[in-house]
Design an enzyme around this catalytic site. Structure first.
Site, PDB file in Angstrom:
ATOM      1  N   ARG A  53     -24.763  26.557 -28.166  1.00 40.17           N
ATOM      2  CA  ARG A  53     -24.955  25.131 -28.464  1.00 40.17           C
ATOM      3  C   ARG A  53     -23.602  24.512 -28.764  1.00 40.17           C
ATOM      4  O   ARG A  53     -22.612  25.229 -28.950  1.00 40.17           O
ATOM      5  CB  ARG A  53     -25.880  24.957 -29.672  1.00 40.17           C
ATOM      6  CG  ARG A  53     -25.332  25.684 -30.881  1.00 40.17           C
ATOM      7  CD  ARG A  53     -26.233  25.746 -32.082  1.00 40.17           C
ATOM      8  NE  ARG A  53     -25.797  26.846 -32.922  1.00 40.17           N
ATOM      9  CZ  ARG A  53     -24.752  26.806 -33.747  1.00 40.17           C
ATOM     10  NH1 ARG A  53     -24.050  25.699 -33.862  1.00 40.17           N
ATOM     11  NH2 ARG A  53     -24.391  27.865 -34.446  1.00 40.17           N
ATOM     12  N   SER A  77     -14.568  27.254 -19.767  1.00 39.71           N
ATOM     13  CA  SER A  77     -15.398  26.058 -19.897  1.00 39.71           C
ATOM     14  C   SER A  77     -14.537  24.889 -19.438  1.00 39.71           C
ATOM     15  O   SER A  77     -13.524  25.088 -18.759  1.00 39.71           O
ATOM     16  CB  SER A  77     -15.818  25.898 -21.359  1.00 39.71           C
ATOM     17  OG  SER A  77     -16.707  24.812 -21.513  1.00 39.71           O
ATOM     18  N   ASP A  79     -12.500  21.269 -20.998  1.00 42.34           N
ATOM     19  CA  ASP A  79     -11.597  21.077 -22.125  1.00 42.34           C
ATOM     20  C   ASP A  79     -12.346  20.975 -23.460  1.00 42.34           C
ATOM     21  O   ASP A  79     -11.777  21.225 -24.515  1.00 42.34           O
ATOM     22  CB  ASP A  79     -10.754  19.818 -21.885  1.00 42.34           C
ATOM     23  CG  ASP A  79      -9.890  19.963 -20.643  1.00 42.34           C
ATOM     24  OD1 ASP A  79      -9.121  20.931 -20.580  1.00 42.34           O
ATOM     25  OD2 ASP A  79      -9.995  19.130 -19.726  1.00 42.34           O
ATOM     26  N   GLY A  80     -13.620  20.615 -23.403  1.00 34.47           N
ATOM     27  CA  GLY A  80     -14.392  20.396 -24.626  1.00 34.47           C
ATOM     28  C   GLY A  80     -14.525  21.631 -25.503  1.00 34.47           C
ATOM     29  O   GLY A  80     -14.485  21.537 -26.730  1.00 34.47           O
ATOM     30  N   GLU A  84     -13.092  22.432 -29.465  1.00 35.74           N
ATOM     31  CA  GLU A  84     -13.842  23.034 -30.579  1.00 35.74           C
ATOM     32  C   GLU A  84     -13.068  24.189 -31.212  1.00 35.74           C
ATOM     33  O   GLU A  84     -12.989  24.306 -32.430  1.00 35.74           O
ATOM     34  CB  GLU A  84     -15.175  23.603 -30.070  1.00 35.74           C
ATOM     35  CG  GLU A  84     -16.258  22.598 -29.873  1.00 35.74           C
ATOM     36  CD  GLU A  84     -17.598  23.300 -29.664  1.00 35.74           C
ATOM     37  OE1 GLU A  84     -17.737  24.481 -30.046  1.00 35.74           O
ATOM     38  OE2 GLU A  84     -18.498  22.662 -29.108  1.00 35.74           O
ATOM     39  N   GLY A 109     -15.483  24.080 -16.357  1.00 34.35           N
ATOM     40  CA  GLY A 109     -16.184  22.831 -16.625  1.00 34.35           C
ATOM     41  C   GLY A 109     -15.965  21.821 -15.527  1.00 34.35           C
ATOM     42  O   GLY A 109     -15.539  22.162 -14.421  1.00 34.35           O
ATOM     43  N   ARG A 183     -21.938  14.764 -13.736  1.00 31.44           N
ATOM     44  CA  ARG A 183     -21.402  16.083 -14.008  1.00 31.44           C
ATOM     45  C   ARG A 183     -21.713  17.094 -12.884  1.00 31.44           C
ATOM     46  O   ARG A 183     -20.927  17.981 -12.594  1.00 31.44           O
ATOM     47  CB  ARG A 183     -22.036  16.582 -15.313  1.00 31.44           C
ATOM     48  CG  ARG A 183     -21.473  17.842 -15.886  1.00 31.44           C
ATOM     49  CD  ARG A 183     -22.268  18.176 -17.126  1.00 31.44           C
ATOM     50  NE  ARG A 183     -21.917  17.279 -18.222  1.00 31.44           N
ATOM     51  CZ  ARG A 183     -20.971  17.544 -19.116  1.00 31.44           C
ATOM     52  NH1 ARG A 183     -20.327  18.669 -19.048  1.00 31.44           N
ATOM     53  NH2 ARG A 183     -20.696  16.699 -20.071  1.00 31.44           N
ATOM     54  N   ASP A 385      -9.354  14.193 -26.042  1.00 33.28           N
ATOM     55  CA  ASP A 385      -9.550  15.331 -25.137  1.00 33.28           C
ATOM     56  C   ASP A 385     -10.858  15.193 -24.355  1.00 33.28           C
ATOM     57  O   ASP A 385     -11.540  16.178 -24.072  1.00 33.28           O
ATOM     58  CB  ASP A 385      -9.549  16.666 -25.904  1.00 33.28           C
ATOM     59  CG  ASP A 385      -8.225  16.903 -26.627  1.00 33.28           C
ATOM     60  OD1 ASP A 385      -7.279  16.124 -26.415  1.00 33.28           O
ATOM     61  OD2 ASP A 385      -8.147  17.862 -27.402  1.00 33.28           O
TER      62      ASP A 385
HETATM   63  P1  ADP Z   1     -17.309  19.938 -19.226  1.00 32.41           P
HETATM   64  O1  ADP Z   1     -15.930  19.856 -18.687  1.00 32.41           O
HETATM   65  O2  ADP Z   1     -18.269  20.296 -18.142  1.00 32.41           O
HETATM   66  O3  ADP Z   1     -17.694  18.713 -19.963  1.00 32.41           O
HETATM   67  P2  ADP Z   1     -16.875  21.218 -21.771  1.00 32.41           P
HETATM   68  O4  ADP Z   1     -16.227  22.507 -22.062  1.00 32.41           O
HETATM   69  O5  ADP Z   1     -16.062  20.000 -22.055  1.00 32.41           O
HETATM   70  O6  ADP Z   1     -17.334  21.175 -20.248  1.00 32.41           O
HETATM   71  O7  ADP Z   1     -18.227  21.212 -22.563  1.00 32.41           O
HETATM   72  C1  ADP Z   1     -19.022  20.065 -22.729  1.00 32.41           C
HETATM   73  C2  ADP Z   1     -19.674  20.087 -24.105  1.00 32.41           C
HETATM   74  O8  ADP Z   1     -20.582  21.165 -24.222  1.00 32.41           O
HETATM   75  C3  ADP Z   1     -18.677  20.286 -25.224  1.00 32.41           C
HETATM   76  O9  ADP Z   1     -18.869  19.247 -26.148  1.00 32.41           O
HETATM   77  C4  ADP Z   1     -19.077  21.622 -25.834  1.00 32.41           C
HETATM   78  O10 ADP Z   1     -18.863  21.607 -27.212  1.00 32.41           O
HETATM   79  C5  ADP Z   1     -20.536  21.698 -25.540  1.00 32.41           C
HETATM   80  N1  ADP Z   1     -21.129  23.030 -25.521  1.00 32.41           N
HETATM   81  C6  ADP Z   1     -20.557  24.239 -25.683  1.00 32.41           C
HETATM   82  N2  ADP Z   1     -21.439  25.231 -25.526  1.00 32.41           N
HETATM   83  C7  ADP Z   1     -22.636  24.642 -25.268  1.00 32.41           C
HETATM   84  C8  ADP Z   1     -23.949  25.131 -25.001  1.00 32.41           C
HETATM   85  N3  ADP Z   1     -24.223  26.426 -24.967  1.00 32.41           N
HETATM   86  N4  ADP Z   1     -24.918  24.225 -24.766  1.00 32.41           N
HETATM   87  C9  ADP Z   1     -24.658  22.913 -24.759  1.00 32.41           C
HETATM   88  N5  ADP Z   1     -23.434  22.380 -25.003  1.00 32.41           N
HETATM   89  C10 ADP Z   1     -22.438  23.236 -25.248  1.00 32.41           C
END
Ligand code: ADP
Ligand code: MG
Length: 408
Positions: A53, A77, A79-80, A84, A109, A183, A385
């Protein structure tokens, strides 16, 4: 003598955090099809952690991570997830040690700006998608650790956050967030989002001020790198003998550790609350900026974008002369009055990093150490970010080379 001690330590390894929801939702299958084999062949031990999550990774590194057990944290993943992890490390009481943990990024990502930046810094020709993943996997196996700038961002309420990539308001922030619904098209979401936003181009009112880098005494120094792997590949890396410890120079404002004289005459370090380095360049948000700051005369903008790495997205080379730890915030803003066509030309040129030579009269670029933005429009989006943060006055300052990143 050291080697004997090292070989008696338990073998350490990388923690590889994968966000199964990032991008098109295929990070895990990309791990299985590409990364696992690559790391195995390079003899890189790792433990897979699948995030469950939002904020799972942040809480894990903040509350449960045993620093001694890991050589590096790898984020697969967008950058998100790295956002974290960096913030989780800096929320720890032992943040000074924690933030020296080598980090690495594998693009999984839809917003893979840091991965694209790392690839760019390696001097390779631009690639995207799975080729970018392969390149970053290869750089990870090489294991060269460099310092990376972080920027501390203060919002009007709530704690500050640490940023490794960008701060955006106006056109760029709107595109970033509006395009989340595309996305499923992966990195192309920004192109789609840009075209949609151009159709409803608007002006954003606010006040912008900054501390020019030329006025700040921070000296430019070359990045020092070190290998994550000892020649023997015995996983004997530690922050003490492998990675350069941050000898933070004066403008690094390493004031969060107070040096006092104890009773026996020895100096002791007493950490202060809250965790993280002090922001010596920033006055409180409700007080005026110092007199040596530049206050931008215009108050109508199309966008304000602060970048500390080269890429804003996989195919957007927004700050072509940025380096991983140049200690600079590359501030761009576009003044109101630009046409849709000119703005489109700007973003098309940005794919090759040529936007600064398009002669756009409305685009301004400044290299700064700190900035403040006070939006006047009652509603809007500010991103750090690529993540939405509280809308309102915001200020930021760079901390040169505060983090460690594996860059090959
Ligand atoms: P993207 O580039 O596809 O947006 P990110 O790494 O930025 O990928 O992740 C998007 C969001 O998903 C971030 O805010 C992250 O904290 C959150 N996240 C991380 N793990 C999970 C998960 N298992 N389920 C849902 N959201 C998640
Ligand atoms: Mg930089």
């Amino acid at each position: 003598r050291d080697e004997v001690v090292m070989s008696e330590l338990p073998r350490r390894r990388m923690m590889l955090l994968v966000n199964p929801q990032s991008g098109k939702g295929q990070a895990l299958s990309l791990y299985n099809s590409q990364i696992q084999k690559m790391l195995h062949e390079a003899d890189v031990l790792h433990t897979l952690v699948i995030t469950e999550r939002q904020n799972h990774a942040r809480e894990l590194v903040r509350d449960k991570l045993d620093l001694a057990q890991w050589d590096a944290l790898v984020i697969m993943s967008g950058d998100g997830l790295l956002f974290e992890v960096i913030n989780g490390l800096l929320e720890r009481p032992d943040w000074e040690e924690a933030i020296r943990m080598p980090l690495a990024i594998l693009p999984g990502g839809s917003g893979n700006a840091l991965a694209a930046s790392v690839h760019h810094y390696s001097g390779s020709t631009p690639v995207s998608s799975e080729e970018l993943l392969t390149s970053c996997g290869f750089l990870l196996c090489k294991g060269l650790v460099s310092r990376m700038d972080l920027v501390s961002v203060h919002l009007i309420s709530g704690p500050r956050v640490f940023s490794f990539l960008s701060l955006a308001w106006g056109f760029v922030a709107d595109v970033d967030i509006e395009s989340e619904k595309y996305r499923h098209v992966g990195a192309a979401r920004f192109t789609v989002g840009t075209l949609v936003r151009l159709a409803s181009l608007r002006v954003y009112r606010g006040r912008l001020a900054y501390l020019p880098a030329s006025l700040d005494k921070c000296k430019d120094q070359p990045n020092q790198t070190s290998s994550l792997w000892p020649a023997s590949k015995m996983y004997s890396f530690s922050n003490d003998n492998g990675c350069p410890i941050p000898e933070q120079n004066s403008c690094h404002s390493n004031n969060s550790v107070k040096v006092t004289r104890s009773e026996n005459g020895l100096h002791r370090n007493i950490p202060q609350n809250p965790p993280g380095p002090q922001d010596s360049l920033l006055p409180p948000l409700d007080q005026p900026v110092p007199s040596n700051w530049v206050v931008v005369p215009e108050e109508d903008f199309v966008l304000v974008l602060a970048m500390y790495q080269s890429h804003l997205a996989e195919d957007l080379l927004a700050a072509p002369d940025s380096a991983l730890d140049d200690g600079l915030i590359h501030l761009f803003y576009v003044k109101a009055g630009t046409s849709r066509a000119a703005l489109l030309r700007l973003f098309l040129a940005m794919e090759k990093g040529a936007h600064l030579t398009t002669n756009c009269q409305h685009l301004v670029h400044a290299k700064v150490r700190a900035l403040r933005l006070e939006p006047h429009s009652p509603k809007g989006i500010i991103t750090v970010d690529g993540e939405v943060v509280e809308y309102g006055p915001v200020q930021a300052q760079v901390h040169r080379g505060l983090a460690r990143l594996i860059t090959g």
